[in-house]
Scaffold this motif. Sequence first.
Motif, mmCIF file in Angstrom:
data_model
loop_
_atom_site.group_PDB
_atom_site.id
_atom_site.type_symbol
_atom_site.label_atom_id
_atom_site.label_comp_id
_atom_site.label_asym_id
_atom_site.label_seq_id
_atom_site.Cartn_x
_atom_site.Cartn_y
_atom_site.Cartn_z
ATOM 1 N N VAL A 93 -16.490 0.218 -1.037
ATOM 2 C CA VAL A 93 -15.375 -0.663 -0.714
ATOM 3 C C VAL A 93 -14.966 -1.385 -1.992
ATOM 4 O O VAL A 93 -15.737 -1.471 -2.946
ATOM 5 N N PHE A 94 -13.736 -1.895 -2.000
ATOM 6 C CA PHE A 94 -13.308 -2.709 -3.140
ATOM 7 C C PHE A 94 -12.448 -3.869 -2.653
ATOM 8 O O PHE A 94 -11.614 -3.719 -1.763
ATOM 9 N N VAL A 95 -12.701 -5.026 -3.244
ATOM 10 C CA VAL A 95 -11.925 -6.226 -2.918
ATOM 11 C C VAL A 95 -10.785 -6.407 -3.906
ATOM 12 O O VAL A 95 -9.782 -7.053 -3.595
ATOM 13 N N ASN A 96 -10.933 -5.866 -5.114
ATOM 14 C CA ASN A 96 -9.902 -5.971 -6.143
ATOM 15 C C ASN A 96 -9.224 -4.634 -6.401
ATOM 16 O O ASN A 96 -8.102 -4.423 -5.996
ATOM 17 N N ASN A 97 -9.921 -3.732 -7.114
ATOM 18 C CA ASN A 97 -9.254 -2.484 -7.469
ATOM 19 C C ASN A 97 -10.234 -1.375 -7.816
ATOM 20 O O ASN A 97 -11.427 -1.613 -8.026
ATOM 21 N N VAL A 98 -9.683 -0.177 -7.880
ATOM 22 C CA VAL A 98 -10.357 0.995 -8.419
ATOM 23 C C VAL A 98 -9.523 1.462 -9.605
ATOM 24 O O VAL A 98 -8.303 1.632 -9.472
ATOM 25 N N VAL A 151 -5.579 1.447 -8.574
ATOM 26 C CA VAL A 151 -5.335 1.291 -7.141
ATOM 27 C C VAL A 151 -5.916 -0.050 -6.722
ATOM 28 O O VAL A 151 -7.116 -0.302 -6.898
ATOM 29 N N SER A 152 -5.084 -0.917 -6.180
ATOM 30 C CA SER A 152 -5.523 -2.273 -5.840
ATOM 31 C C SER A 152 -5.506 -2.517 -4.341
ATOM 32 O O SER A 152 -4.713 -1.922 -3.602
ATOM 33 N N ASN A 153 -6.396 -3.389 -3.900
ATOM 34 C CA ASN A 153 -6.429 -3.854 -2.514
ATOM 35 C C ASN A 153 -5.308 -4.860 -2.339
ATOM 36 O O ASN A 153 -5.443 -6.020 -2.688
ATOM 37 N N ASN A 154 -4.163 -4.400 -1.821
ATOM 38 C CA ASN A 154 -2.881 -5.098 -1.777
ATOM 39 C C ASN A 154 -2.236 -5.070 -3.171
ATOM 40 O O ASN A 154 -2.948 -5.119 -4.186
ATOM 41 N N PRO A 155 -0.920 -4.945 -3.219
ATOM 42 C CA PRO A 155 -0.241 -4.766 -4.508
ATOM 43 C C PRO A 155 -0.324 -6.009 -5.398
ATOM 44 O O PRO A 155 -0.267 -7.144 -4.921
ATOM 45 N N TYR A 156 -0.410 -5.753 -6.697
ATOM 46 C CA TYR A 156 -0.356 -6.826 -7.679
ATOM 47 C C TYR A 156 1.096 -7.241 -7.904
ATOM 48 O O TYR A 156 2.013 -6.422 -7.840
ATOM 49 N N HIS A 157 1.268 -8.511 -8.206
ATOM 50 C CA HIS A 157 2.583 -9.002 -8.621
ATOM 51 C C HIS A 157 2.794 -8.616 -10.084
ATOM 52 O O HIS A 157 1.971 -8.933 -10.939
ATOM 53 N N ILE A 158 3.875 -7.911 -10.366
ATOM 54 C CA ILE A 158 4.154 -7.515 -11.744
ATOM 55 C C ILE A 158 5.607 -7.783 -12.112
ATOM 56 O O ILE A 158 6.094 -7.310 -13.141
ATOM 57 N N ILE A 169 -0.543 1.924 -9.352
ATOM 58 C CA ILE A 169 0.122 1.878 -10.652
ATOM 59 C C ILE A 169 -0.367 3.066 -11.465
ATOM 60 O O ILE A 169 -1.571 3.275 -11.610
ATOM 61 N N VAL A 170 0.570 3.839 -11.982
ATOM 62 C CA VAL A 170 0.245 4.982 -12.833
ATOM 63 C C VAL A 170 0.984 4.826 -14.155
ATOM 64 O O VAL A 170 2.208 4.622 -14.169
#
Length: 309
Positions: free
Chosen positions: A120-125, A180-187, A207-208
């Motif tokens: 599982v991830f709380v932030n990102n992979v 790949v983030s758990n919910n999108p990052y603000h950019i 994000i790629v």
Amino acid sequence: MANPRSGGGKTARFDLVNRAESMGARVWSTSAEQDAASLARRAVHEGAEVLGVAGGDGTVSAVAAVAFATDRPLLVVPAGTRNHFARDLGLDIRNPVSSLSAVTDGVLTHLDLGVVGPHVFVNNVSFGLYADALLDPGYREDKARTFASLAPDYLKGTQGVEADVDTPRGTVRFPQVVLVSNNPYHIATPRYLGRRFTLTSGLLGGIVLKGPTDTPPDLLRALRSQLLGQQPGPGPAGDAAIAWRAASITLHGRGQQLLHAGIDGEPVTLPLPVTCEARPGGLRVLLPRDRPGIPVEPVPGRPRAPRDH
């Protein structure tokens, strides 16, 4: 669970163990023999109803995995260096003591979680440069040197992610970076770059960064265009990056079977294909009532996602 090494010793500096125990909590500290996940499983075995964790993102993620698997609420005390997840929860990352108020007067909410294989991830992979840096033996001691030694090959295009990733704009082959983030990052704006203003959208953020071009791209402009649904501008900046939201994101193999990744800052190796998925409402979190940061939206009635691994 407390990690005494996180954040340069924040647990001791803020006297978090004694403070938590004075509120009725039982605290175990991680060591070379016992990591955070094994201590969390021990706590569940001994009847813990809530799993509290004081440490950085890696420690928090390890305990969150046990909380998810055993249907226990998670209580986060930001005692790491960056504290990305705690920051996005709206916690006071400068004063971790304030989070302990959730022990006696907390608000229970359901937040999203990301899963990839058995993890599982709380932030990102992450895949690519950062994932490779985590595998370097000297990364923890000298992060700048590690990135400096790895970056040239990525920038030249001789090194990249040994996989293809599906995006709304087609399949990207041999990208430089996949995040790949758990919910999108603000950019969309520099001030809040990398923040998450919600952890309840039920979606992952993808994000790629594609291969190199003749001119270094303005990645912030490219990502902002994608996030806002605008047409990318002409030239390499518009072609260099793709950002999107999805319930799942998959990377396919390119002739090999395994792929290096970083999950919440910890190195892992994953079998291809790799599929990251969102678990809406999958994590119960106990939050203090007063949070100074930008808080996530509490969703007390949201159903939890099934745990199928």
